[in-house]
Scaffold this motif. Structure first.
Motif, mmCIF file in Angstrom:
data_model
loop_
_atom_site.group_PDB
_atom_site.id
_atom_site.type_symbol
_atom_site.label_atom_id
_atom_site.label_comp_id
_atom_site.label_asym_id
_atom_site.label_seq_id
_atom_site.Cartn_x
_atom_site.Cartn_y
_atom_site.Cartn_z
ATOM 1 N N THR A 83 0.842 -1.190 0.000
ATOM 2 C CA THR A 83 0.000 0.000 0.000
ATOM 3 C C THR A 83 0.876 1.238 0.000
ATOM 4 N N LEU A 84 0.366 2.307 -0.598
ATOM 5 C CA LEU A 84 1.005 3.615 -0.607
ATOM 6 C C LEU A 84 -0.045 4.660 -0.283
ATOM 7 N N PRO A 85 0.361 5.768 0.330
ATOM 8 C CA PRO A 85 -0.611 6.855 0.530
ATOM 9 C C PRO A 85 -1.010 7.461 -0.803
ATOM 10 N N THR A 140 -7.355 6.773 2.608
ATOM 11 C CA THR A 140 -6.085 7.465 2.746
ATOM 12 C C THR A 140 -4.949 6.724 2.054
ATOM 13 N N ARG A 141 -5.101 5.432 1.873
ATOM 14 C CA ARG A 141 -4.074 4.625 1.223
ATOM 15 C C ARG A 141 -4.710 3.777 0.129
ATOM 16 N N SER A 145 -3.989 0.174 -2.224
ATOM 17 C CA SER A 145 -3.178 -1.022 -2.409
ATOM 18 C C SER A 145 -2.626 -1.055 -3.839
ATOM 19 N N THR A 176 5.063 6.771 7.635
ATOM 20 C CA THR A 176 3.652 7.103 7.384
ATOM 21 C C THR A 176 3.491 8.601 7.365
ATOM 22 N N ALA A 224 -0.424 10.081 6.574
ATOM 23 C CA ALA A 224 -1.483 9.216 6.050
ATOM 24 C C ALA A 224 -1.597 8.024 6.960
ATOM 25 N N GLN A 279 -2.533 4.261 8.232
ATOM 26 C CA GLN A 279 -2.497 2.946 7.612
ATOM 27 C C GLN A 279 -3.911 2.387 7.494
#
Length: 399
Positions: free
Chosen positions: A313-315, A350-351, A353, A386, A389, A391
């Motif tokens: 996952t990334l913000p 917020t994130r 995948s 983080t 953002a 998790q």
């Protein structure tokens, strides 16, 4: 002689002062040139430093293979039926009120309909008349058939008697069908429970006029529900539709009883996504033998989902949307930008995948400018796991 010596001394002193002045001037000029050169070099150094952009980087977060999905659920009884009258009349009596537990076939109410009773008596009399006419016609036709064998009567007359017998038989059958119809109408004067359940509504009382019909035509007399088993309907978002299959365990959570969990199981799915809402209807079965859960209530349903292909996952502020697709700007070992094409998976708010394109070791730039290009030199300012953002709730809840 003395005058010549003095003159020479004066000249020497003059030349010495001149040399000293020239040396001072040369030193001043050299100092000015050196200071300007140093300032220019420092200016170039500052310009070079400011031309390299400072960026913040993060590492992709690996998702856990399991996560919880919590969705709103609509609780309904397994069997739910409105009870309407099938005959007109006045309510004579009722035997079950709101909250009464009834058994299948139990009498709920009785309707007084004298007109139907009179019609039944008339129909039975007409049936007897039709039967008598049929028997007479049959006897006559049998006699004429016997006489026709001896050529005592003509064949035409025999056919007429046989046809009359068949017509009287049809009239007799029609009268019997009418009697059967009216008997059914009379039986509708008594209203019975169609299944075991609880009366949840009674919308009539003794003496009220009852009109036969269904919803929109007649009045609903009773409403019965069987809530020993509940159907809980949930609309699962398209992103999770493939993970929710029949047999998947589920938990039912009530807002008023957050500490209690009621076990259920996924019974069936629609097998298709609603083209408007982009959700799939799922039915969860929950046993309710004690009646603790009330049909029609609101609840939350938690699914424990398992995804064999766990991704990263990334913000959302680490993504670059370009005409050729979505990219993530990473920094290599030489502090050079490398744009990585990625494939997006589930959006957690917020994130997001990442289904493909990341190995997990990349140093991804947060808030990359739109003008960033592949191969540009950057300076790493601060690393943050983080950056502003939160998790996703992996192994927790995704609602």
């Amino acid at each position: 002689m003395n005058e010549q010596s003095n003159e020479r001394s004066t000249r020497k002193r003059g030349r010495m002062w001149l040399v000293i002045a020239l040396v001072v001037v040369v030193l001043l000029v050299a100092q000015g040139i050196w200071s300007r050169h140093s300032a220019h070099a420092e200016l170039e150094r500052d310009a070079g430093e400011h031309s390299v952009q400072t960026v913040e980087i993060i590492k992709p977060t690996r998702m856990k293979p399991t996560q919880d999905l919590v969705l709103a659920g609509d609780i309904r009884a397994f069997s739910d039926a409105p009870i309407f009258a099938r005959t007109n009349g006045y309510l004579k009596r009722w035997t079950a009120d709101i909250g009464t537990k009834v058994r299948k076939g139990q009498l709920l109410a009785e309707i007084d309909a004298p007109e139907i009773n009179d019609q039944l008596r008339q129909a039975r009399a007409d049936a007897q008349t039709a039967r008598a006419n049929y028997l007479l016609a049959k006897t006559t036709a049998d006699r004429w058939v016997q006489m026709a064998k001896n050529n005592s009567v003509s064949r035409q007359e025999t056919d007429e008697k046989t046809g009359d017998m068949l017509a009287k038989e049809a009239a007799f059958n029609a009268s019997q069908a009418n009697v059967s119809r009216l008997e059914q109408m009379v039986s509708f004067q008594k209203i019975y429970a169609p299944f075991d359940g609880v009366v949840t509504a009674r919308n009539t009382d003794v003496g009220q006029l009852i009109d036969a019909g269904s919803a929109g035509i007649g009045r609903e007399l009773f409403h019965i529900q069987d809530a020993t088993t509940l159907r809980v309907f949930v609309d699962v978002p398209q992103a999770y539709a493939r993970l929710v299959t029949p047999g998947l365990p589920a938990e039912l959570i009530l807002n008023e009883e957050r500490n209690r969990k009621f076990e259920g199981v996924t019974v069936r799915t629609a097998g298709a996504v609603d083209p408007v809402a982009r959700t799939m209807r799922v039915e969860v079965g929950v046993k309710n033998p004690s009646g603790e859960l009330l049909a029609g209530a609101y609840a939350q349903v938690r699914f424990h989902l398992t995804n064999a292909s766990a991704s990263y996952t990334l913000p959302g502020n680490a993504l670059l949307f370009r005409p050729d697709g979505v990219h993530a700007a990473s920094v290599d070992a030489n502090n050079r930008v490398k744009l990585l094409p990625i494939t997006l998976g589930t959006d957690y708010g917020t994130r997001v995948s990442i289904a493909a394109g990341l190995s997990g070791d990349e140093r991804v730039i947060v808030n990359p400018p739109d003008s960033i290009v592949d191969g540009a030199a950057v300076r790493i300012g601060r690393a943050n796991a983080t950056p502003g953002a939160s998790q996703p709730k992996q192994g927790g809840e995704a609602s």
